[in-house]
Design an enzyme around this catalytic site. Structure first.
Site, short mmCIF file in Angstrom:
data_model
loop_
_atom_site.label_atom_id
_atom_site.label_comp_id
_atom_site.label_asym_id
_atom_site.label_seq_id
_atom_site.Cartn_x
_atom_site.Cartn_y
_atom_site.Cartn_z
N LYS A 59 0.84 -1.20 0.00
CA LYS A 59 0.00 0.00 0.00
C LYS A 59 0.88 1.25 0.00
O LYS A 59 1.42 1.66 1.02
CB LYS A 59 -0.93 0.03 1.23
CG LYS A 59 -1.96 1.13 1.13
CD LYS A 59 -2.01 1.89 2.42
CE LYS A 59 -1.82 3.33 2.52
NZ LYS A 59 -1.81 4.27 1.50
N SER A 73 4.75 8.49 9.75
CA SER A 73 4.82 9.40 10.89
C SER A 73 4.69 8.64 12.22
O SER A 73 4.20 7.51 12.26
CB SER A 73 3.70 10.43 10.78
OG SER A 73 2.46 9.77 10.82
N GLY A 117 2.36 5.47 13.10
CA GLY A 117 3.12 4.30 13.55
C GLY A 117 2.57 3.73 14.85
O GLY A 117 2.44 2.51 15.02
N GLU A 132 9.26 2.26 11.08
CA GLU A 132 10.29 3.30 10.93
C GLU A 132 9.55 4.62 10.92
O GLU A 132 8.68 4.84 10.07
CB GLU A 132 11.07 3.12 9.62
CG GLU A 132 12.00 1.93 9.61
CD GLU A 132 13.09 1.98 10.66
OE1 GLU A 132 13.37 3.07 11.21
OE2 GLU A 132 13.63 0.91 10.98
N CYS A 140 13.65 11.25 6.72
CA CYS A 140 13.61 10.99 8.17
C CYS A 140 15.02 11.05 8.76
O CYS A 140 15.18 11.18 9.97
CB CYS A 140 12.92 9.67 8.47
SG CYS A 140 13.48 8.33 7.46
N GLN A 163 2.10 20.12 3.44
CA GLN A 163 3.45 20.09 4.00
C GLN A 163 4.05 21.50 3.97
O GLN A 163 4.74 21.90 4.91
CB GLN A 163 4.33 19.10 3.22
CG GLN A 163 5.71 18.92 3.81
CD GLN A 163 5.72 18.35 5.23
OE1 GLN A 163 5.06 17.36 5.51
NE2 GLN A 163 6.46 19.00 6.14
N GLU A 219 9.70 16.92 14.70
CA GLU A 219 10.13 16.68 13.32
C GLU A 219 9.32 17.59 12.39
O GLU A 219 8.10 17.63 12.46
CB GLU A 219 9.89 15.21 12.92
CG GLU A 219 10.39 14.95 11.52
CD GLU A 219 10.27 13.50 11.10
OE1 GLU A 219 9.20 12.93 11.26
OE2 GLU A 219 11.27 12.96 10.59
P1 ADP Z 1 3.42 10.70 5.86
O1 ADP Z 1 3.61 12.00 6.52
O2 ADP Z 1 4.66 10.04 5.35
O3 ADP Z 1 2.28 10.67 4.86
P2 ADP Z 1 1.74 8.96 7.40
O4 ADP Z 1 2.07 8.24 8.64
O5 ADP Z 1 0.54 9.84 7.38
O6 ADP Z 1 3.04 9.75 7.07
O7 ADP Z 1 1.59 7.94 6.19
C1 ADP Z 1 2.46 6.87 5.97
C2 ADP Z 1 1.68 5.74 5.33
O8 ADP Z 1 0.71 5.27 6.26
C3 ADP Z 1 0.88 6.15 4.08
O9 ADP Z 1 0.90 5.10 3.13
C4 ADP Z 1 -0.50 6.38 4.64
O10 ADP Z 1 -1.51 6.25 3.66
C5 ADP Z 1 -0.57 5.27 5.67
N1 ADP Z 1 -1.59 5.49 6.70
C6 ADP Z 1 -2.13 6.66 7.11
N2 ADP Z 1 -3.04 6.47 8.07
C7 ADP Z 1 -3.11 5.14 8.30
C8 ADP Z 1 -3.85 4.29 9.17
N3 ADP Z 1 -4.75 4.79 10.04
N4 ADP Z 1 -3.64 2.97 9.12
C9 ADP Z 1 -2.73 2.44 8.26
N5 ADP Z 1 -2.01 3.17 7.42
C10 ADP Z 1 -2.17 4.50 7.42
#
Ligand code: ADP
Length: 481
Positions: free
Chosen positions: A173, A227, A231, A250, A284, A331, A383
Site C-alpha cells: 500500500k 509518521s 506508527g 520506521e 527521516c 506540507q 520533526e
Molecule cells: P506521511 O507523513 O509520510 O504521509 P503517514 O504516517 O501519514 O506519514 O503515512 C504513511 C503511510 O501510512 C501512508 O501510506 C499512509 O496512507 C498510511 N496510513 C495513514 N493512516 C493510516 C492508518 N490509520 N492505518 C494504516 N495506514 C495508514
C-alpha cells in the site's frame, strides 16, 4: 491526457470505483494521472490472493526467487530514467535524486536476489544424548507493506525485496501522493514471472486500505514507514488483532549534526547543507539540528549562508535545480507554521524560509536556517520534514553530545571533527541507530542495517542481511535419530 491507472490484485490489473489525482508539486497544473482508491473489499481480495499464493511461494526454490529478484533489478536499472522522472515529477525531488533513488531500488533487488541463495540454517548438538537440533528460518506469511511518499521507490524496494525473497506474499500500500512511481515498480514486478497473488498493489487511503491490512486476521506482519502518530496506531492495531501481528515501524527523526571547533569547515558545511536541505529536507534522516561549538560557530554560520546563496530552488525536473518543491500544500503550510514558531520563540532566521515564485505554480520554499535556537525550542524538538534547520551554539564537545542525545528520537546522528578521540567517543555514546563521522546524517548503504532507537523505530532493523529478522520466523526442530 490524464491516464486512469489500476491496482494489481491476484495477478490482474483492476480498477476501483474511486480515484485520486496525482499532482506535480513543481507545477500544480500538471495532473500526472488518476489513481484508483481501493475499497475494503478490494483490499480483502488482495489479502485472499496473497494467502492463496503463500503455500506454493513459501516453498519455491532459492533459484526461482533469485531469478525473479534479479529480473526485477535489471528492469528497474534499465528503466531508471523513466522511473526517476516519474518520481521527481510527483514527489518533487530533483531528477538526479529521483534517478539515484531508482538505481538504489535496483541495487536493493540485486542484493536480495543474492540473499535468496544465502539463507542458511544451523544444526547443533542437543543437550540430550542422541538428539539433534536444527534451527531454520521460514516465511512469515502475508505481509502488509505501508510506505510513505518521501522515498517512493527505495522504501517500497527495501520492504518488497526481502519480503518476497524470504518467501512471503505481499500486499503493498503506497502513499497517496506517489502512486505513479508505485505503479511503475509494480508493473516491473508483475512482469517478472512472479506467480499470481504473490505480489499485490493496493492504492488507497490509509484509513481504508491501511486499516484493513492492520485488522485482517490473514495478514501476519506489517512493515510501516511513516509518521510517529500513524506508527503508534499501527503498533496498537497489530497487538489488538487476533492473532497478533509481527510489526516493524520506521518513523521520525530529529537528527543532530555536531560540528566541533576542529572540524574541516568545508566538509562540515557540505554535510549540513546536504543533510538538512537536499531532497527538500523531506528525509527521516535529515539533519534538522546542527549543534556547533563556540570556537567555530560564527565561521560556520557565515559559510553556511554563503553556500545557501548558491542553491537553486526550482522545478524538480529542470537542469540546474538543487532543491525541488515541498511535496504538497499541506506540507508547505506545516513548514511555514514551524518557521513562524521558530521566530516567535526567539530563533534568528538568518537565511531563507520564504515562499518563492517560479515559472510554474508549485510549492517552492527557500531553505530556512535558524541560529540561536535552544534545544528546548519547538523547532529543535518536533520533526518538521521540510527544508528547515536550526543551529544551536554549545560550549564544548561534552555539551554537544548531551544536546545531541536530548531528543525523543534516535534515528541518525552525525559529527564533523578531525579528532579521532571525539569521533570514537561520539560513535560509542550517540543514542542513535546510525552514526556518521564527517558524513551527512542522510545517505546510507543498502547492504547494512537501517533503523533507529527511542521514538524513531520499533521492531527489527530493515535492509541488508538483517532484514531477515523481520521477514522470517525461526523454527527449532528436534530429532531423536
Ligand atoms: P506521511 O507523513 O509520510 O504521509 P503517514 O504516517 O501519514 O506519514 O503515512 C504513511 C503511510 O501510512 C501512508 O501510506 C499512509 O496512507 C498510511 N496510513 C495513514 N493512516 C493510516 C492508518 N490509520 N492505518 C494504516 N495506514 C495508514
Amino acid at each position: 491526457m490524464t491516464e486512469a491507472l489500476r491496482n494489481f490484485i491476484a495477478g490482474e490489473w483492476v480498477g476501483a470505483t474511486d480515484a485520486t489525482q496525482d499532482i506535480n508539486p513543481s507545477n500544480t497544473n500538471d495532473v500526472i494521472g488518476l489513481y484508483p482508491r481501493a475499497s475494503v473489499a478490494d483490499t480483502e481480495s488482495a489479502i485472499a490472493a496473497a494467502k492463496a499464493a503463500f503455500p506454493a511461494w513459501s516453498r519455491s526454490t532459492p533459484q526461482e526467487r533469485y531469478e525473479i529478484m534479479n529480473k526485477i533489478s535489471i528492469e528497474i536499472l534499465a528503466r531508471r530514467e523513466e522511473i526517476g522522472r516519474m518520481l521527481s515529477r510527483e514527489e518533487g525531488k530533483t531528477l538526479a535524486e529521483g534517478i539515484g533513488e531508482t538505481v538504489r531500488a535496483g541495487q536493493i533487488f540485486a542484493f536480495f536476489a543474492g540473499e535468496a541463495l544465502r539463507l542458511m540454517g544451523e544444526t547443533v548438538p542437543s543437550v540430550r544424548p542422541g538428539v539433534g537440533v536444527e534451527m531454520t528460518r521460514e516465511a512469515v506469511g502475508v505481509v502488509g507493506l505501508i510506505t510513505p511518499w518521501n522515498f517512493p521507490v527505495a522504501i517500497p524496494a527495501w520492504k518488497i525485496a526481502p519480503a518476497l525473497t524470504h518467501g512471503n506474499c505481499v500486499v503493498f500500500k503506497p502513499a497517496d501522493l506517489v502512486p505513479g512511481t508505485a505503479h511503475l515498480l509494480s508493473e516491473i514486478i508483475a512482469k517478472s514471472g512472479i506467480p499470481s497473488g504473490v505480489f499485490n498493489l493496493v492504492n488507497g487511503r490509509g484509513t481504508v486500505v491501511g486499516e484493513t491490512l492492520l485488522r485482517h486476521k490473514d495478514v501476519q506482519a506489517i512493515s510501516f514507514t511513516g509518521s510517529v502518530n500513524t506508527g503508534r496506531r499501527v503498533a496498537l492495531a497489530a497487538v489488538e488483532a487476533s492473532p497478533m501481528k509481527k510489526v516493524q515501524l520506521e518513523m521520525g527523526g530529529k537528527n543532530p549534526l555536531v560540528v566541533l571547533d576542529d572540524a574541516d569547515l568545508k566538509i562540515a558545511v557540505e554535510c549540513a547543507v546536504n543533510g538538512a536541505f537536499f531532497s527538500t529536507g523531506q528525509r527521516c534522516t535529515a539533519s534538522s539540528r546542527i549543534i556547533v561549538t563556540e570556537g567555530i560557530h560564527d565561521r560556520f554560520v557565515a559559510a553556511m549562508i554563503e553556500r545557501l546563496k548558491g542553491i537553486t530552488v526550482d522545478d524538480a525536473l529542470k537542469a540546474g535545480t538543487h532543491i525541488g518543491p515541498v511535496v504538497d500544500r499541506n506540507q508547505l503550510e506545516t513548514d511555514l507554521k514551524y518557521i513562524e514558531t521558530g521566530k516567535r520563540e526567539g530563533g534568528n532566521l538568518v537565511f531563507g524560509g520564504e515562499v518563492l515564485t517560479r515559472d510554474t505554480p508549485g510549492f517552492y520554499l527557500s531553505p530556512a536556517l535558524f541560529t540561536d535556537v535552544p534545544n528546548s525550542a519547538t523547532i529543535a524538538r518536533e520533526e518538521i520534514f521540510g527544508p528547515v534547520a536550526s543551529v544551536t551554539r554549545v560550549k564544548d564537545y561534552d555539551e554537544a553530545l548531551a544536546v545531541a542525545n536530548d531528543t525523543e528520537f534516535g534515528l541518525s546522528s552525525g559529527i564533523c571533527t578531525t579528532s579521532l578521540k571525539y569521533a570514537t567517543h561520539y560513535k560509542r555514546n550517540s543514542e542513535a541507530g546510525m552514526v556518521m563521522v564527517n558524513l551527512p546524517t542522510a545517505g546510507v548503504d543498502y547492504h547494512v542495517p537501517f533503523g533507529g532507537r527511542k521514538g524513531s523505530s520499533y521492531g527489527p532493523r530493515e535492509q541488508g542481511a538483517y532484514a531477515k529478522e523481520f521477514y522470517t520466523t525461526v523454527k527449532t526442530a528436534y530429532t531423536l535419530a
